[in-house]
Design a protein around this motif. Structure first.
Motif, PDB file in Angstrom:
ATOM      1  N   THR A 173      18.183 -40.569  -9.835  1.00 20.90           N
ATOM      2  CA  THR A 173      16.702 -39.614  -9.514  1.00 20.90           C
ATOM      3  C   THR A 173      17.102 -38.814 -10.765  1.00 20.90           C
ATOM      4  N   GLN A 189      20.998 -43.554  -4.832  1.00 25.14           N
ATOM      5  CA  GLN A 189      19.764 -43.849  -4.663  1.00 25.14           C
ATOM      6  C   GLN A 189      19.987 -41.947  -5.887  1.00 25.14           C
ATOM      7  N   SER A 248      15.391 -47.074  -7.959  1.00 32.15           N
ATOM      8  CA  SER A 248      16.744 -47.319  -7.196  1.00 32.15           C
ATOM      9  C   SER A 248      16.527 -48.237  -5.622  1.00 32.15           C
ATOM     10  N   HIS A 302      23.766 -43.238 -11.737  1.00 35.92           N
ATOM     11  CA  HIS A 302      23.820 -43.820 -10.615  1.00 35.92           C
ATOM     12  C   HIS A 302      25.173 -45.258 -11.146  1.00 35.92           C
ATOM     13  N   ALA A 346      13.826 -43.991  -8.546  1.00 35.82           N
ATOM     14  CA  ALA A 346      14.316 -43.279  -7.153  1.00 35.82           C
ATOM     15  C   ALA A 346      13.443 -44.684  -6.110  1.00 35.82           C
TER      16      ALA A 346
END
Length: 103
Positions: A67, A63, A22, A73, A19
């Motif tokens: 994770t 984002q 990102s 992503h 995270a």
């Protein structure tokens, strides 16, 4: 034994690291996007608004996807990249038009 927390990919620490990565990617790429949003917005108000919303949606998807693990992503990345390229195209059209090429 020393732990390299920033390189951990598993568990809650891995989720946090992805995270955070990102978010760092967003910070690296937001400058040109914001400049293009401002420049395109003066000429193409509504298309710029819609494209900005798509960009934000893509970044949120990036984002959340990051994770969950690497590769998750990609859809968000693609959406944000597409929006950025559309904004760049709008700025290019506005610049070329300002120089009278379309007359």
């Amino acid at each position: 034994k020393t732990s390299l927390v920033g390189l951990e990919e598993k568990g809650d620490i891995g989720v946090y690291n992805r995270a955070n990565r990102s978010l760092s990617h967003f910070v690296e790429n937001m400058g040109p996007a914001i400049i293009n949003m401002l420049a395109a917005g003066f000429v193409f108000g509504l298309p710029t608004l819609v494209t900005t919303i798509v960009f934000c949606l893509g970044r949120v998807m990036h984002q959340i996807g990051y994770t969950k693990g690497y590769g998750s992503h990609a859809a968000g990345f693609g959406l944000a990249l597409l929006a950025t390229m559309v904004l760049e195209g709008l700025v290019l059209v506005a610049a070329v038009g300002a120089f009278g090429v379309f007359k």
